[in-house]
Design an enzyme around this catalytic site. Sequence first.
Site, PDB file in Angstrom:
ATOM      1  CG  ASP A  32      55.336  37.099  37.214  1.00  0.00           C
ATOM      2  OD1 ASP A  32      54.722  36.092  37.597  1.00  0.00           O
ATOM      3  OD2 ASP A  32      54.933  38.267  37.423  1.00  0.00           O
ATOM      4  CB  SER A  77      42.593  35.971  38.156  1.00  0.00           C
ATOM      5  OG  SER A  77      43.296  36.245  39.346  1.00  0.00           O
ATOM      6  CE1 TYR A 141      40.507  35.276  35.149  1.00  0.00           C
ATOM      7  CE2 TYR A 141      38.587  34.275  36.176  1.00  0.00           C
ATOM      8  CZ  TYR A 141      39.927  34.229  35.829  1.00  0.00           C
ATOM      9  OH  TYR A 141      40.679  33.131  36.170  1.00  0.00           O
ATOM     10  N   GLY A 284      27.361  38.782  40.438  1.00  0.00           N
ATOM     11  CA  GLY A 284      28.088  37.867  39.557  1.00  0.00           C
ATOM     12  C   GLY A 284      28.416  36.520  40.161  1.00  0.00           C
TER      13      GLY A 284
END
Length: 328
Positions: A32, A77, A141, A284
């Site tokens: 990570d 995200s 995304y 969206g």
Amino acid sequence: MKTILVAGGAGYIGSHMVALLAEKGYDVVVVDNLATGHRQAVKGAQLRVGDLRDADFLEQVFTEFSVDGVINFAAFSLVGESVADPLKYYDNNIAGAVGILTAMKNHGVNKIVFSSTAATYGEPEKQPIEESDRTDPINPYGASKLAIEGLLRWCEGAYGIHYAALRYFNAAGADPTVGIGEDHHPETHLIPIVLQCALGKRDHVGIFGDDYPTPDGTCLRDYIHVRDLAEAHLLALEYLDKGGQSGPFNLGCGDGYSVKELIDTARAVTGKPIPAVVEPRRAGDPPALIASSQKAQEVLGWKPRRDLRQIVADAWDWHSSHPEGYGD
Ligand code: UDP
């Protein structure tokens, strides 16, 4: 399978995956870059800090550990941010996936469970949504995740890397037994925002539109407990290990709850008033996103076990005991 590499294992869903794998006795190595993850969220695993786009870093990790399978959560995200900065999303998400697949190919690792999303469907033609329905993302995304699903298909054909692409609906909740939960900066998701109101950290929650073609006019979403999601990943990995066929799987409960119903549930769980104000629609947002998870149930033997009340109760447990999140 003994050693599992979890990319993005310091993030919200990834850290719940790591905790489950550790509980089941797997050796877990987390990679990570800590761009959005938290060091303290990694429980029961070794952490190597670095970026999936850094080939030398991954080469070191794959040389140090004898990896049997990979689960990839590492991605940005936020839908709105992806619209504002698509290059950031294509670079991080797609180049990161290229990096991990390259390391897998070079080291003969042939199983990956990939974190995909309901955003691959865009504005669905029908509900509940099935995996065979049209995929036509309406934001970068979702487009970046769908592009990676395409890449996975090509990599299976070329290098024999088998995959499960798990398309999550609305991940929520926390694992109170491990002391991990959701901590995003900035926070944009409904449940944490509602619970921040319950904690008095915000004075109200905005309801983004009440004129949608839904029973109470607010958007319907399929909320799925993060622990149920983690269990699905483990089943998917075991399925691939037994030679199961690669492909996408939806993960949701199959029930749509409106924004207003969600706020009412949070009021009941917390006993707090949680003021709500109707605001304009958010760009969206499809009116409804509800999963058919029949394929995951039949093929993987998965069943979500935690309902909306449990999701909100576990999230409340985390937020009320960690009002500043991880505090980092
Ligand atoms: N939402 C809202 N107010 C907020 C945050 C979200 O009304 O402050 C709505 C949002 O429009 C959507 C639903 O709650 O209909 C779930 O949004 P979230 O961002 O949690 O997840 P998404 O469905 O976008 O992945």
